[in-house]
Design a protein around this motif. Sequence first.
Motif, PDB file in Angstrom:
ATOM      1  N   ILE A 133      38.372  52.445  61.258  1.00  0.00           N
ATOM      2  CA  ILE A 133      37.302  53.410  61.046  1.00  0.00           C
ATOM      3  C   ILE A 133      38.302  53.658  59.141  1.00  0.00           C
ATOM      4  O   ILE A 133      37.654  53.873  57.982  1.00  0.00           O
ATOM      5  CB  ILE A 133      36.590  54.518  61.176  1.00  0.00           C
ATOM      6  CG1 ILE A 133      36.277  54.030  62.507  1.00  0.00           C
ATOM      7  CG2 ILE A 133      36.442  55.033  59.910  1.00  0.00           C
ATOM      8  CD1 ILE A 133      35.212  55.575  62.707  1.00  0.00           C
ATOM      9  N   ALA A 150      38.826  50.811  56.969  1.00  0.00           N
ATOM     10  CA  ALA A 150      37.254  50.049  56.477  1.00  0.00           C
ATOM     11  C   ALA A 150      36.770  51.534  55.554  1.00  0.00           C
ATOM     12  O   ALA A 150      36.623  51.244  54.044  1.00  0.00           O
ATOM     13  CB  ALA A 150      35.829  50.352  57.486  1.00  0.00           C
ATOM     14  N   VAL A 151      37.655  52.406  56.117  1.00  0.00           N
ATOM     15  CA  VAL A 151      37.306  53.755  54.110  1.00  0.00           C
ATOM     16  C   VAL A 151      38.324  53.400  53.600  1.00  0.00           C
ATOM     17  O   VAL A 151      37.677  53.125  52.245  1.00  0.00           O
ATOM     18  CB  VAL A 151      37.831  55.128  55.141  1.00  0.00           C
ATOM     19  CG1 VAL A 151      38.086  55.922  54.095  1.00  0.00           C
ATOM     20  CG2 VAL A 151      36.845  55.682  55.912  1.00  0.00           C
ATOM     21  N   LEU A 183      39.159  49.974  52.320  1.00  0.00           N
ATOM     22  CA  LEU A 183      38.691  49.367  51.716  1.00  0.00           C
ATOM     23  C   LEU A 183      37.625  49.172  50.954  1.00  0.00           C
ATOM     24  O   LEU A 183      37.037  48.036  50.098  1.00  0.00           O
ATOM     25  CB  LEU A 183      39.082  47.718  52.689  1.00  0.00           C
ATOM     26  CG  LEU A 183      40.213  47.848  53.441  1.00  0.00           C
ATOM     27  CD1 LEU A 183      40.443  46.552  54.064  1.00  0.00           C
ATOM     28  CD2 LEU A 183      40.718  47.094  52.018  1.00  0.00           C
ATOM     29  N   ILE A 184      36.458  49.902  51.585  1.00  0.00           N
ATOM     30  CA  ILE A 184      34.847  50.057  50.927  1.00  0.00           C
ATOM     31  C   ILE A 184      34.640  50.204  49.749  1.00  0.00           C
ATOM     32  O   ILE A 184      34.580  49.631  48.417  1.00  0.00           O
ATOM     33  CB  ILE A 184      34.118  50.764  51.836  1.00  0.00           C
ATOM     34  CG1 ILE A 184      34.057  50.022  53.199  1.00  0.00           C
ATOM     35  CG2 ILE A 184      33.075  51.210  51.362  1.00  0.00           C
ATOM     36  CD1 ILE A 184      32.828  51.367  54.334  1.00  0.00           C
ATOM     37  N   PRO A 185      36.167  51.223  48.901  1.00  0.00           N
ATOM     38  CA  PRO A 185      35.739  51.334  47.773  1.00  0.00           C
ATOM     39  C   PRO A 185      36.749  50.104  46.729  1.00  0.00           C
ATOM     40  O   PRO A 185      35.917  50.972  45.621  1.00  0.00           O
ATOM     41  CB  PRO A 185      37.175  52.696  47.842  1.00  0.00           C
ATOM     42  CG  PRO A 185      37.120  53.402  49.103  1.00  0.00           C
ATOM     43  CD  PRO A 185      36.432  52.304  50.240  1.00  0.00           C
ATOM     44  N   ALA A 211      35.972  47.427  46.454  1.00  0.00           N
ATOM     45  CA  ALA A 211      34.693  46.678  46.307  1.00  0.00           C
ATOM     46  C   ALA A 211      33.757  47.316  45.180  1.00  0.00           C
ATOM     47  O   ALA A 211      33.117  47.034  44.188  1.00  0.00           O
ATOM     48  CB  ALA A 211      33.174  46.576  47.018  1.00  0.00           C
ATOM     49  N   GLY A 212      34.009  48.601  44.836  1.00  0.00           N
ATOM     50  CA  GLY A 212      33.343  49.605  43.538  1.00  0.00           C
ATOM     51  C   GLY A 212      34.588  49.544  42.186  1.00  0.00           C
ATOM     52  O   GLY A 212      35.742  48.316  42.478  1.00  0.00           O
ATOM     53  N   GLY A 261      38.458  57.593  48.829  1.00  0.00           N
ATOM     54  CA  GLY A 261      38.802  56.478  49.859  1.00  0.00           C
ATOM     55  C   GLY A 261      40.212  56.393  50.722  1.00  0.00           C
ATOM     56  O   GLY A 261      40.643  55.809  51.833  1.00  0.00           O
ATOM     57  N   GLY A 304      41.927  57.931  53.879  1.00  0.00           N
ATOM     58  CA  GLY A 304      41.829  56.241  54.798  1.00  0.00           C
ATOM     59  C   GLY A 304      43.245  56.602  55.526  1.00  0.00           C
ATOM     60  O   GLY A 304      43.097  56.665  57.108  1.00  0.00           O
TER      61      GLY A 304
END
Length: 232
Positions: A108, A111-112, A114-116, A118-119, A128, A132
């Motif tokens: 988790i 993921a927290v 890495l997800i930002p 993408a923006g 993020g 993380g």
Amino acid sequence: MSIGISENFKQSFAFTKENLLGKILNWVILFVLAFFTGTFLTELFPNLELLWAVLTIAASVIMGGIIIRIYAGGDVTFASFGTVVIKGIGYNVAALVYSLPTLILTFISVAVMLIPLAGEHPGALAAGIGAGILLLIAAIIVLLITNFLMIPAAVNYAHSTGIGGAFKFSEIFARLEKAGWGETIGSYLIFLVIGMLLTAVMYIPAVGGILYALAYPFLLVLQAKYFANLLS
């Protein structure tokens, strides 16, 4: 009243000396197993990672079986090898279950972070990464706690008829109460530091892997006998 730390170390060292130096073949076998679990091998031979993974799993199963045998009050012996393997598989399965909270938190946290990516919003990226990192710290804390609990769980498994003994928390906490929480936690921290130092030895250029494999059997047997004395 549980055995004192200094007396326990004395008895455990004598047991380790007798079972390794007094029975040199045991040391040789455990040395080979420890050598195969060394992470330096994947760095030296990166194209053989699958082979090292298989050998590491096999070595972990056998060493786990030896740990359970010591926890149960036995000596270091590879007699009744099938029992060693079965108990070793049980030990590693229990360890995997205990590690699940850490693995989930780590997943988790990554993921927290890495997800930002993408923006394109800098604030979301910073938030993020911060979240993380906090989750990763939580994962480390959970790892320390579950690794600690795995010790009395494995001792209880060694004295039970099946792997379910590793999850009978009333019996596990009863062992901790009898031994003393303070003494058990203090002992765990001592061996944790020793283990970290030994792991660092592995990364000494040229000779680190050999030194690690030579010393690891002593720590494995010493620690197993120590906690067998304390928690059995």
